[in-house]
Design an enzyme around this catalytic site. Structure first.
Site, PDB file in Angstrom:
ATOM      1  N   ASP A 141      39.135  42.558 -38.533  1.00  0.00           N
ATOM      2  CA  ASP A 141      40.320  42.244 -37.735  1.00  0.00           C
ATOM      3  C   ASP A 141      39.930  41.608 -36.408  1.00  0.00           C
ATOM      4  O   ASP A 141      40.492  40.605 -35.993  1.00  0.00           O
ATOM      5  CB  ASP A 141      41.170  43.509 -37.502  1.00  0.00           C
ATOM      6  N   ASP A 144      35.101  42.562 -30.753  1.00  0.00           N
ATOM      7  CA  ASP A 144      35.301  42.814 -29.321  1.00  0.00           C
ATOM      8  C   ASP A 144      33.920  42.737 -28.655  1.00  0.00           C
ATOM      9  O   ASP A 144      33.449  41.663 -28.304  1.00  0.00           O
ATOM     10  CB  ASP A 144      35.972  44.189 -29.204  1.00  0.00           C
TER      11      ASP A 144
END
Ligand code: IMP
Length: 217
Positions: A141, A144
């Site tokens: 997804d 980061d």
């Protein structure tokens, strides 16, 4: 007669509205995130406001990523590994556009609490396939700090695949702490905390079909 006229009028208005709405989606991109309308969200109530993003842009970029994979891996019969829970919507839309021979499987990693990365990764769960000599495409997804992805790659490498590629919906380039080669990226985004389209904030918001940025009120 009066009724059918008003039915027609309603239908015409519905079509105009739909076209207008689609045109509006067309004109926004993630770069405009900060400028977009603010709206309260019923699930994530105070102290957060959410800034809405637009589905049109997401699906367009996901389909672009699928085309790149179709082009690059047409002779590789890749195994897609969708990392649950966050990638379930991305994986579904991506796979609808994959036209080459392939398999898809689902794995799980660390849970993620609150709005900052813990850097801790639990063991890889659910990989039953033998990946020896295979091309593996990790479907994530969001990247980061990149620490989760780095550890996942280490774990997979120990099982001797031919190659590992990364396909991710989102990357926060300014947060990256490790040197990762990310092969396929749908969208680069600023350092905001995102929910929707599979991504959650403490378990909530995964079901939204658009992407939202959580901001303090
Ligand atoms: P990383 O290890 O810092 O790259 O974090 C990766 C994982 O943290 C992702 O797979 C997500 O589960 C979670 N994460 C990072 N940023 C966000 C965000 O903005 N929204 C929701 N989850 C996030």
């Amino acid at each position: 007669m009066v009724n059918s006229n008003s039915d027609l009028t309603n239908r015409v208005f519905a079509i105009i509205y739909r076209n207008w709405r689609d045109a509006l989606w067309h004109s926004f991109g993630v770069e405009d995130l900060q400028k977009k309308q603010r709206m309260k969200c019923s699930v994530l109530t105070n102290p957060f406001l959410l800034i809405k993003d637009y589905l049109y842009r997401i699906l367009k970029e996901v389909s672009r990523v699928a085309s790149e994979i179709n082009r690059d891996l047409k002779d590789s019969e890749p195994l897609f590994l969708s990392v649950l829970n966050g990638s379930f919507m991305f994986a579904a839309d991506l796979m609808k556009n994959i036209e080459i021979p392939c398999e898809i499987s689902f794995v799980k990693l660390a849970s993620y609490c609150g709005d900052s990365s813990t850097g801790k990764v639990k063991e890889l769960v659910g990989l039953n396939e033998d990946i020896t000599g295979r091309t593996v495409v990790i479907v994530e997804d969001i990247v980061d700090t990149g620490l989760t992805m780095e550890r996942l790659i280490e774990t997979l490498k120990a099982r001797n695949p031919k190659e590992i590629r990364i396909a991710t919906l989102l990357v926060k380039p300014d947060k990256l702490q490790v040197d990762l080669k990310i092969d396929y990226v749908a969208m680069n985004i600023p350092n905001d905390f995102i929910v929707g389209y599979g991504l959650d904030y403490d378990g909530k918001g995964r079901n939204y079909r658009d992407i939202y940025t959580v901001v303090s009120e």
